[in-house]
Design an enzyme around this catalytic site. Sequence first.
Site, PDB file in Angstrom:
ATOM      1  N   TYR A  78       0.584  -1.147   0.154  1.00  0.00           N
ATOM      2  CA  TYR A  78       0.329  -0.235   0.080  1.00  0.00           C
ATOM      3  C   TYR A  78       1.271   1.128   0.365  1.00  0.00           C
ATOM      4  O   TYR A  78       0.837   2.173  -0.282  1.00  0.00           O
ATOM      5  CB  TYR A  78      -1.075   0.038   1.023  1.00  0.00           C
ATOM      6  CG  TYR A  78      -1.529   1.246   1.682  1.00  0.00           C
ATOM      7  CD1 TYR A  78      -2.693   1.962   0.889  1.00  0.00           C
ATOM      8  CD2 TYR A  78      -1.595   2.190   2.208  1.00  0.00           C
ATOM      9  CE1 TYR A  78      -3.726   2.831   0.400  1.00  0.00           C
ATOM     10  CE2 TYR A  78      -2.000   3.404   2.177  1.00  0.00           C
ATOM     11  CZ  TYR A  78      -3.146   3.977   1.885  1.00  0.00           C
ATOM     12  OH  TYR A  78      -3.842   4.993   1.647  1.00  0.00           O
ATOM     13  N   ARG A  92       1.396   8.733  12.594  1.00  0.00           N
ATOM     14  CA  ARG A  92       1.399  10.241  13.270  1.00  0.00           C
ATOM     15  C   ARG A  92      -0.201   9.885  13.484  1.00  0.00           C
ATOM     16  O   ARG A  92      -1.070  10.874  13.585  1.00  0.00           O
ATOM     17  CB  ARG A  92       2.081  10.789  12.629  1.00  0.00           C
ATOM     18  CG  ARG A  92       1.702  12.588  12.981  1.00  0.00           C
ATOM     19  CD  ARG A  92       2.193  13.231  11.340  1.00  0.00           C
ATOM     20  NE  ARG A  92       0.547  13.505  10.502  1.00  0.00           N
ATOM     21  CZ  ARG A  92       1.327  14.320   9.368  1.00  0.00           C
ATOM     22  NH1 ARG A  92       2.779  14.435   9.036  1.00  0.00           N
ATOM     23  NH2 ARG A  92       0.880  14.005   8.644  1.00  0.00           N
ATOM     24  N   ARG A 125     -10.562   4.670   8.871  1.00  0.00           N
ATOM     25  CA  ARG A 125      -9.648   4.433   7.831  1.00  0.00           C
ATOM     26  C   ARG A 125      -8.851   3.409   8.794  1.00  0.00           C
ATOM     27  O   ARG A 125      -8.025   4.282   9.557  1.00  0.00           O
ATOM     28  CB  ARG A 125      -9.453   5.520   6.926  1.00  0.00           C
ATOM     29  CG  ARG A 125      -9.607   5.799   5.997  1.00  0.00           C
ATOM     30  CD  ARG A 125      -9.528   6.706   5.116  1.00  0.00           C
ATOM     31  NE  ARG A 125      -8.457   7.791   6.081  1.00  0.00           N
ATOM     32  CZ  ARG A 125      -8.360   8.920   5.520  1.00  0.00           C
ATOM     33  NH1 ARG A 125      -7.681   8.938   4.213  1.00  0.00           N
ATOM     34  NH2 ARG A 125      -7.936  10.262   6.450  1.00  0.00           N
ATOM     35  N   PHE A 143      15.157  19.424  -1.885  1.00  0.00           N
ATOM     36  CA  PHE A 143      13.610  19.231  -2.219  1.00  0.00           C
ATOM     37  C   PHE A 143      13.472  17.299  -1.661  1.00  0.00           C
ATOM     38  O   PHE A 143      13.184  17.036  -0.375  1.00  0.00           O
ATOM     39  CB  PHE A 143      13.559  18.321  -3.742  1.00  0.00           C
ATOM     40  CG  PHE A 143      12.193  18.031  -3.984  1.00  0.00           C
ATOM     41  CD1 PHE A 143      11.578  18.781  -3.767  1.00  0.00           C
ATOM     42  CD2 PHE A 143      12.551  16.334  -4.709  1.00  0.00           C
ATOM     43  CE1 PHE A 143       9.768  18.339  -3.711  1.00  0.00           C
ATOM     44  CE2 PHE A 143      11.031  16.274  -4.527  1.00  0.00           C
ATOM     45  CZ  PHE A 143       9.851  17.061  -4.952  1.00  0.00           C
TER      46      PHE A 143
END
Length: 473
Positions: free
Chosen positions: A181, A228, A238, A298
């Site tokens: 997932y 978190r 969920r 980034f």
Amino acid sequence: MVSPLSVIYYTFHPNELRNILQWKVWHNPVHERNVANETETQKTCFKFLDLTSRSFSAVIKELHPELLLPVCIFYLTLRGLDTIEDDTSIPLETKEPLLRNFKDFLEQDGWNFTGNRPEEKDRELLVQFHNVVTEFKNMKPAYQAIVKDITDKMGNGMADYCRKAALDDASVKTTVEYDLYCYYVAGLVGEGLTRLFVEAEFGNPALLKRSQLHKSMGLFLQKTNIIRDVREDNDDQRRFWPKEIWSKHVNDFDDLFKPEHREAALNCSSEMVLNALEHSEDCLFYLAGLREQSVFNFCAIPQSMAIATLEKCFRNPAIFERNVKITKGDACELMSKSTQNLRIVCEVFRRYARKIHAKNTPKDPNFLKISMACGRIEKFIETIFPSQNAQDAKLLVKGELSEADQKKAQEEAETRQDLYFMMCLMGTIVLVISVMMFGVAWYFGARFDLAFKELLNGNFQKPAHIGEVRDEL
């Protein structure tokens, strides 16, 4: 306007205020976006980038001009895909073909989608998706192929998950399913970005040969978010924590949120953190393969944020009550450190690994495994950046400081000076505000002379006759 609570907080946390000011005042982007040369569709794309993600928007807009627009379009494409997948009002028979064919819509001039429910957060992006299509078709063919391929893989992965959710139980059962997932949601993003970096010659081509590295980059971030957001996700019905893990600690997933199962819940969360920490060394290895500073920034900033968030969540009962986040001051410090070089990012990882190790407890069933995971991070960092060489060892024997230690001592002294300055500044602000408040009170007739007289006489309560007069009235 700054709230009074913020003033009080930063008065007692001057280091955090210092970090914020340092980032705001002294941060210089490696590259700056040239708005004057942008077309209207490009400006619209960047507008949606700001609307859909504040955190990613800031770092994307500091990328090298070669990758600025491709990464923006890549992000918006996946955000559009995610907006369809997240919308529970869209029936499966409509949603599934949309997800599986989304890659083809990128080449259809003027394509947009208006089928999201009105309250869907990023609905407007899909309503005006023709702007993204226009800029996608203006990109280099190599970049188009990468974005389209990742969109195809992610769209099919999301479609499979939606079908499973509609026809079966969507909860994650095993750690293998959990990794799969996370791969579809974030690992594919890492793959796509890596291919863009290498295509632009800003990344070592070897990064593509070691797919585990860019996969770990995505999984580390996604697993941190899942840990978190456990409370928020559960409230939305969920469940992403794999049953293979939580079933070792509680009989039912909802038990994690009950006070009577708090110790078991903490042990469960620590095992989830352990699962995420397994990717940390790969993340550092990946960062070593980047060749351009803005690309490094980034990638490094989210990873530093992730390790700090993991430490914040580790054995923290608050994650079962609310969404836990690192403070703005800590975030600014992490961004400042993560925009320098790999050595400093490694120090960030070392620092938070040690914090996790310090919070680890022998009562935890995974105590040894967590200690070993933290140790592996330190060992990996030590192999690429040894903390001591032969020359430094000789100086240590003589009782002298090495050049690095001298520099560190100097930096610590400067930090203390900055801290004292911030404390004085905050004290001055509080003093000025207090004087102004007393001045206004005096102007409107406050009798401070009487108040001081009563205080000097030892009267710290209001005179009794005032209460009597009020009662008579």
